[in-house]
Design an enzyme around this catalytic site. Sequence first.
Site, PDB file in Angstrom:
ATOM      1  N   ASP A  79       0.820  -1.226   0.000  1.00 44.18           N
ATOM      2  CA  ASP A  79       0.000   0.000   0.000  1.00 44.18           C
ATOM      3  C   ASP A  79       0.848   1.268   0.000  1.00 44.18           C
ATOM      4  O   ASP A  79       0.449   2.297   0.542  1.00 44.18           O
ATOM      5  CB  ASP A  79      -0.972   0.044   1.209  1.00 44.18           C
ATOM      6  CG  ASP A  79      -1.824  -1.209   1.296  1.00 44.18           C
ATOM      7  OD1 ASP A  79      -2.254  -1.694   0.245  1.00 44.18           O
ATOM      8  OD2 ASP A  79      -2.046  -1.693   2.411  1.00 44.18           O
ATOM      9  N   HIS A 113      -4.518  -1.858  -5.976  1.00 49.64           N
ATOM     10  CA  HIS A 113      -3.820  -0.625  -6.318  1.00 49.64           C
ATOM     11  C   HIS A 113      -4.867   0.431  -6.648  1.00 49.64           C
ATOM     12  O   HIS A 113      -5.775   0.157  -7.427  1.00 49.64           O
ATOM     13  CB  HIS A 113      -2.973  -0.828  -7.577  1.00 49.64           C
ATOM     14  CG  HIS A 113      -1.766  -1.663  -7.356  1.00 49.64           C
ATOM     15  ND1 HIS A 113      -1.079  -2.273  -8.378  1.00 49.64           N
ATOM     16  CD2 HIS A 113      -1.104  -1.971  -6.231  1.00 49.64           C
ATOM     17  CE1 HIS A 113      -0.061  -2.927  -7.883  1.00 49.64           C
ATOM     18  NE2 HIS A 113      -0.049  -2.773  -6.588  1.00 49.64           N
TER      19      HIS A 113
HETATM   20  P1  GDP Z   1      -0.459   0.241  -3.758  1.00 48.27           P
HETATM   21  O1  GDP Z   1      -1.093  -1.091  -3.476  1.00 48.27           O
HETATM   22  O2  GDP Z   1       0.980   0.283  -3.378  1.00 48.27           O
HETATM   23  O3  GDP Z   1      -0.722   0.701  -5.139  1.00 48.27           O
HETATM   24  O4  GDP Z   1      -1.153   1.298  -2.805  1.00 48.27           O
HETATM   25  P2  GDP Z   1      -2.711   1.539  -2.541  1.00 48.27           P
HETATM   26  O5  GDP Z   1      -3.383   2.015  -3.745  1.00 48.27           O
HETATM   27  O6  GDP Z   1      -3.266   0.383  -1.817  1.00 48.27           O
HETATM   28  O7  GDP Z   1      -2.628   2.706  -1.441  1.00 48.27           O
HETATM   29  C1  GDP Z   1      -2.037   3.888  -1.689  1.00 48.27           C
HETATM   30  C2  GDP Z   1      -3.042   4.988  -1.351  1.00 48.27           C
HETATM   31  O8  GDP Z   1      -2.405   6.237  -1.428  1.00 48.27           O
HETATM   32  C3  GDP Z   1      -4.182   5.078  -2.359  1.00 48.27           C
HETATM   33  O9  GDP Z   1      -5.309   5.581  -1.697  1.00 48.27           O
HETATM   34  C4  GDP Z   1      -3.662   6.099  -3.374  1.00 48.27           C
HETATM   35  O10 GDP Z   1      -4.688   6.742  -4.107  1.00 48.27           O
HETATM   36  C5  GDP Z   1      -2.974   7.035  -2.465  1.00 48.27           C
HETATM   37  N1  GDP Z   1      -1.840   7.785  -2.986  1.00 48.27           N
HETATM   38  C6  GDP Z   1      -0.803   7.360  -3.768  1.00 48.27           C
HETATM   39  N2  GDP Z   1       0.122   8.344  -3.847  1.00 48.27           N
HETATM   40  C7  GDP Z   1      -0.351   9.375  -3.095  1.00 48.27           C
HETATM   41  C8  GDP Z   1       0.172  10.654  -2.741  1.00 48.27           C
HETATM   42  O11 GDP Z   1       1.275  11.032  -3.107  1.00 48.27           O
HETATM   43  N3  GDP Z   1      -0.596  11.432  -1.920  1.00 48.27           N
HETATM   44  C9  GDP Z   1      -1.815  11.045  -1.446  1.00 48.27           C
HETATM   45  N4  GDP Z   1      -2.491  11.873  -0.668  1.00 48.27           N
HETATM   46  N5  GDP Z   1      -2.324   9.835  -1.747  1.00 48.27           N
HETATM   47  C10 GDP Z   1      -1.590   9.031  -2.549  1.00 48.27           C
END
Ligand code: GDP
Length: 425
Positions: free
Chosen positions: A13, A41
């Site tokens: 995440d 994701h």
């Molecule tokens: P992944 O599984 O590694 O792709 O991560 P997830 O999607 O599960 O969780 C990452 C969360 O952070 C999601 O809600 C994204 O939309 C959010 N996100 C990713 N990059 C950023 C950022 O730079 N700032 C903010 N505020 N949210 C982000």
Amino acid sequence: MTVTAIVGATWGDEGKGKMTDALAAQSRYVVRFQGGSNAGHTIINEYGKFALSMLPSGVFYPEVTNVIGPGAALDIESLLREKEALAAGGVPAFALRISQRAQIVLPVHRLFDELEERRLGDSRFGSTKRGIAPFYADKYAKLGIQAADLEDGQRLLLKLEQSLAAKNVLLQHLYGCEPLDAKALLPELLKLGQRIKPYVCDTTRLLQDACRSGEPILLEGQLGALRDPDHGIYPYSTSSSTLAGFAPVGAGVPPYAITRIIAVVKAYSTCVGAGPFPAELAGAEADELRRRGGDAGEFGVVTGRPRRVGWFDAAAVRYGCRLQGATEIALTNLDVLGYLDEIPVCTGYELDGTITGDFPVTARLAEAKPVLRRLPGWRCDLSGIREFGELPHAAKEYVRFVEAETGVKVSSVSVGPRREQLIRL
Ligand code: GDP
């Protein structure tokens, strides 16, 4: 050769989906090499907001071929559901290829995942119940079913019968359930096989050829280094390797083809499921960080469960970056910390009366007490900034702190969930 692995440095995440979506613009192939539909994701771009758990994150670019490699756990129903959601969201058709050697997550795997978590009760691992552990158990017990097996009804029936023989004993005598009949499962599986048939091919050959002709390939990791079954927080790990070192195996490219390993690191810590999490916060402080984190608070993409949260943990990130062999870091969610006057960070742990910067083995992790330091906050909104030079001094210092603690260069900083909210250094 230009093969890049993009992988998580910690518990998952970290924002890999957003980073892969942003990087896919310069790629010809985006490849899933491990895991299945057990982690999601989140991607927010011009088409809207999407949660992908099975499809590679290159699906928003018609010129990218998205590949499910032989190392992945293919959940056909999830894949088809996500495909339909993308089409309904107006996303143009995309190219998809599925390895003929990718193995299939069966309904019985999901059932066993559920039954086993129930049986374990308070000792459960917090599985997302997508059948991943039973799937990989079958794979390594040589009871798995490959995508190519779905084309031959006779062969499939034999394999199902072989796989169900022992499972039916457990179903009846351990879990107290009715046994399953291979013949009854066959028609649905054959139907699913027909639906993916147009995409099934020799993806190893495809990617080897692409490597030879120097086409850019992105290998997309799921979860993070600390979930690796060999090096992570076993048994609170996942069932396939989350490391860039495994990416060439699970994708089918030569190990030496990888030239860049991007470890995605979150500006604070989050963790889903059970297990020791040394920098964990509780109470109001945790609630506030959870509410402000991510795109809409820190809640699981697959399960909707509130994520456990904590401050940046340098010991965990340093260990994760080393495991990944990170050549660069993509630092995400920096914007989230803009509400703090001072930002606590964990620089190491106190264990046995001494301070260590190393990440302990699971057996000792619960005793590790985080050693905190406070860095100055910047107290403003970073989400509109696109140049490193325009970041407030304290935010630049935070980025430099991450580099100093890990010994790895930060090559991009994400300041919001949207594709364009990215600063390249
Ligand atoms: P992944 O599984 O590694 O792709 O991560 P997830 O999607 O599960 O969780 C990452 C969360 O952070 C999601 O809600 C994204 O939309 C959010 N996100 C990713 N990059 C950023 C950022 O730079 N700032 C903010 N505020 N949210 C982000």
